[in-house]
Structure formats: structure tokens, C-alpha cells
Write a protein that holds these residues in place. Sequence first.
Motif, short mmCIF file in Angstrom:
data_model
loop_
_atom_site.label_atom_id
_atom_site.label_comp_id
_atom_site.label_asym_id
_atom_site.label_seq_id
_atom_site.Cartn_x
_atom_site.Cartn_y
_atom_site.Cartn_z
N GLN A 1 95.30 48.76 27.45
CA GLN A 1 94.16 49.69 27.34
C GLN A 1 94.64 51.14 27.27
O GLN A 1 94.03 51.97 26.59
CB GLN A 1 93.22 49.49 28.54
N ASN B 1 93.89 41.82 30.90
CA ASN B 1 94.48 41.59 29.59
C ASN B 1 95.81 40.84 29.61
O ASN B 1 96.54 40.85 28.63
CB ASN B 1 94.67 42.93 28.86
N TYR C 1 91.49 40.85 23.48
CA TYR C 1 91.57 42.14 24.16
C TYR C 1 90.28 42.41 24.93
O TYR C 1 89.18 42.29 24.37
CB TYR C 1 91.81 43.26 23.13
N GLU D 1 88.08 45.22 26.85
CA GLU D 1 87.89 46.67 26.96
C GLU D 1 88.00 47.10 28.43
O GLU D 1 87.77 46.30 29.33
CB GLU D 1 86.49 47.05 26.45
N PRO D 2 88.28 48.38 28.66
CA PRO D 2 88.25 48.88 30.05
C PRO D 2 86.91 48.56 30.70
O PRO D 2 85.87 48.62 30.05
CB PRO D 2 88.45 50.39 29.88
N LEU E 1 92.81 51.22 34.18
CA LEU E 1 93.21 50.69 32.87
C LEU E 1 94.45 49.83 33.07
O LEU E 1 95.10 49.88 34.11
CB LEU E 1 93.58 51.83 31.91
#
Lengths: 214, 297
Positions: B129, A156, A196, A198-199, B125
Motif C-alpha cells: 500500500q 496484503n 490487492y 486497499e488501505p 498501511l
Amino acid sequence: MKSITKQKDFEAVKEILEPFDRIFIFGCGTCTTMTHTGGVEEVAEMCGKLQELGKLVTGSTVVPTACDEVTEEIMKQHGQAIENATAILVMSCALGVQKIASYIEKPVIPAVDTLFIGVEDTPGTFKEACDQCGQCIIGETAGICPITACHKGLVNGPCGGTSNGKCEVDKERDCAFTLIYNRLKIQGRLDLMKKYHEPKNYHVEPRPKVIKVS
Amino acid sequence: MAKSSFKEALESGKFVITSEIGPPKGTNIEPMLHHIDLLKDIVDGINVTDHQSSVMRFPSIGGCLAIKERGGEPILQMTCRDRNRMALQADLLYAYTRGIRNVLCLTGDAVPVGDHPTAKGVFDLDSSQLLQTIRLLESGKDMGGNDLNGSPEFCAGAIVTPEANPIEPQLAKFEKKIEAGAEFIQTQAIYDLENFAKFMEYARQFNVKIMAGIVLLVSARMAKFMNNNVPGIFVPDHLIDELAAAPKGEALNTGIRIAGRMVKQLKEQNLCDGVHIMAIGKEEVVPDILAAAGIQK
């Protein structure tokens, strides 16, 4: 694409071979030849070192591609020399070591450590390009994989450790997100920097990973 | 549930002051408790660092509990370096039940720069996140899609490096963090107020409270070291000269004066919503910095 390896310290090889007095050595004509970790010259050098230790080298060969099926045929050709050995030392990457180990019951011992699967970046310089994560996002990151190009495998955007386009772990290494930003800019797709992600799913194909192709 | 007092301070429109403590390497928590007692009544929140610089220490959640026990307002720093998503969620649930209401979400420094360089870095993460995860838990669900029996509520924040070079990728991440639900941002240390004012012109468009990071300079040498070695830090020459010109034994006082002057200017010029004071190892002088800034609680 090449399997990038480095030779183990000879002391470590010596230690693991300590119980074995008769050794057969395999090299590989593909990846370890290119990285000079297990080609013809390195196999010859290893023969000499083991003989200096007082070991009997029952034979050696450099197979074209150790991880290939052909390896089994070549092993049959060296059947007697392999039979005479108490251990097999393999100077290929771990794929070749495991291929050879699957054909015989004798102890099969790697002489190199496998570091990563790399592509040639500039002549003689290999870089890791893919972690085989099973969820490829490089269509949105300008063809640069942040899983392997970012030390932390972030998706990200950069962490706070990036400085002057370099990574906090090593000032010689590029920050993946500076590279991605620069190339997305050229492509006119900078909006993707703000997307974004996601995990990740770390079990797209759970280990042990096996796929049957029909 | 009552809002955290830190969140109330953020929403009150006052100039918010936070500071931070670093837990010890070992079980002697006395110095940390001393720092907590020193700070708890003069700031709006105390951050507790989470294995800062990837150096293994007493945990941030333990520091936060100590702050609660002593009547202070903790801000739990949580990095993604050492825990996967299950452990992070579990710690958030636990923290909430112990009265910890503020969380600063960080990616975390890389493992090889710390004192356990062969450890596995988790990074299941990232910071954006983790912020999303907090908002998810608040909605009564976990990341597996399961219902929670009782859900937490946090004041969640993140960080930004206004002096990052290049700045554009950093700002893209900053915007993602706000999108993910960051209510406050504590910045990396800033020293050049003109540069910071430019950053704030950009940051003001977002609905987020910005607290300027103030790292105490204790010598000209430290300032030069940070310029050369700490990512995203720029100490202007005039500050280095000011520190270098300090009489022998007076550099720390000069650093306190500089930090106090910056806090004062940021507040008087209404440049941002507050400051986060990091005195890294010199927590005793935080009250002096606030006094130099003319701030009394």
C-alpha cells in the motif's frame, strides 16, 4: 464467544482500594467464571484477601451475566449491602464493570483486565477472532481474519518476519498468511492471495461507537 | 526532473551496488558520517535503515539528508510501523524537496521485538500500500483524493525473502509489490546461490530489477545464530565450515572473502541486476568486500 480476562495483580487491587474500607464484590457467572478470574471461588478468595487487609466486605454476589440487564435487578436485591460499601469491586470483564458503574454513583473498580473477545480454539484455549473493524474480508481469506491472526494486522500478505509458518513475535504462534494460504489452496482459491486490498477505513463507525437498532 | 543517479544506474544495465548504514542511537552522528564518506563514492546508493529491528534511533530521513549533503545517493528506507498514512505522505513530500529520490518500502519489524516493546505499532498501511501511495502522490493526488500543489517523483523499491518457508505466500506478496509499482527489489540475505538461481528463474518474468542481499558473516557462530534465529536466512554448512576453519582472528577476513566471492559469482554469472551489501556494524569493510569481488567504481 467469551470475553477473556486475567486477574490484576493483587498489589494493584490493594493500591486502588486503599482509600476504601468497606467493599462490595461482584463476580460474573459467565466469562470470568469460565476463565477462573471472577467466579464463585475467585470471589470467595478475594473476600478473604480483603478481610486480611482489614477491610469490611459488606457483601458479595456472582451475577449470571454481569453485562445483562438482569444485573440491575440483582443490584436492587443487594441494595443495603451495596449502600453500606464505599466502593464496588467487580470481577467481571469491562462490559460488566461498565454496566454496573452505569447503575450507581459509587466508585466501581475492576479486579480483572479484559484482554480480548475470544472463541474456544481447542478445549481451554481461547483465541482472539475478531477486532470488530467493520470491514470484514474473511470471505476472501478463507475464513481466517488477518486483522487479528496477524500480529501487524496486515491484509496484503505476510511480512518478512514469518519463518517456518510461524510469527516473528512468537515462534509458537502461527503466521496468519501461512494458514490463509494453506486453506485457500484446499479451496482452490489461491488467486485470492494475489488480490490487492486497499488501505483500511479505520472509521467505518467512528468512536464513540453507538448504533441504534430500530 | 533529472532521474536519480541510482535509477539511472538501474536502467543502465550495469551491475548495481548498494550498501547501507544504520543511524546512531543518540546525537553523535560522527560514526555515521564516517561510514557515508567511506561508501558514497564506491556504491550506487546507500540505504538508511528506519529504526531497524524496531530499535529507536536517529531517523532514516536524517541519515539520507546527511548523505545528500556529502554528495552521496541516499535510498530512504520507510517502514509502516511508526507512522500513519498522513505522516508517511508528509515525509515523502519533505524527502522529495530535499533531493531524496529513492525509497525502499517496508512493512517494518514488529514492535515487541525491539527496545520499546510497549509502544503502539501503527501499520496503518503495509509495504504494498505504501508503494501504491508513492505512485498516487506522483500522479498529483493524496490518499484523501485531494490535489497536490507540486508532486514528487521517486524510484521506489521493496524487499523479498527468497529463502522464506513456505515461499508461496511470500511470492504472492512479492508480485503484489511489483504490481503496486516496485521498480527494484533488494532481497533478504542469500547465501545459497543454487537456491537463489532458482528464485531468479521465477523472478526474471517480472519487469523489476533484483539486487541480491549480501550480509557479511563475521564468524561461524553468527552464521549458526542467523540460521536459527533470523527468519528467511539459510547459511549452508560449507560456508559455516569455511568460517570455522579460519585461524584465530581471521574469521572476519574469511567473511569478507566469502561475501566478495558471492558478489563476484552473482555478477559473472549474470544471476541478478546487482547486490545490496549489508555489513551491519562493520561498514568499514565494505570497500574490502568490493575489492575481494574485483569491483572498482
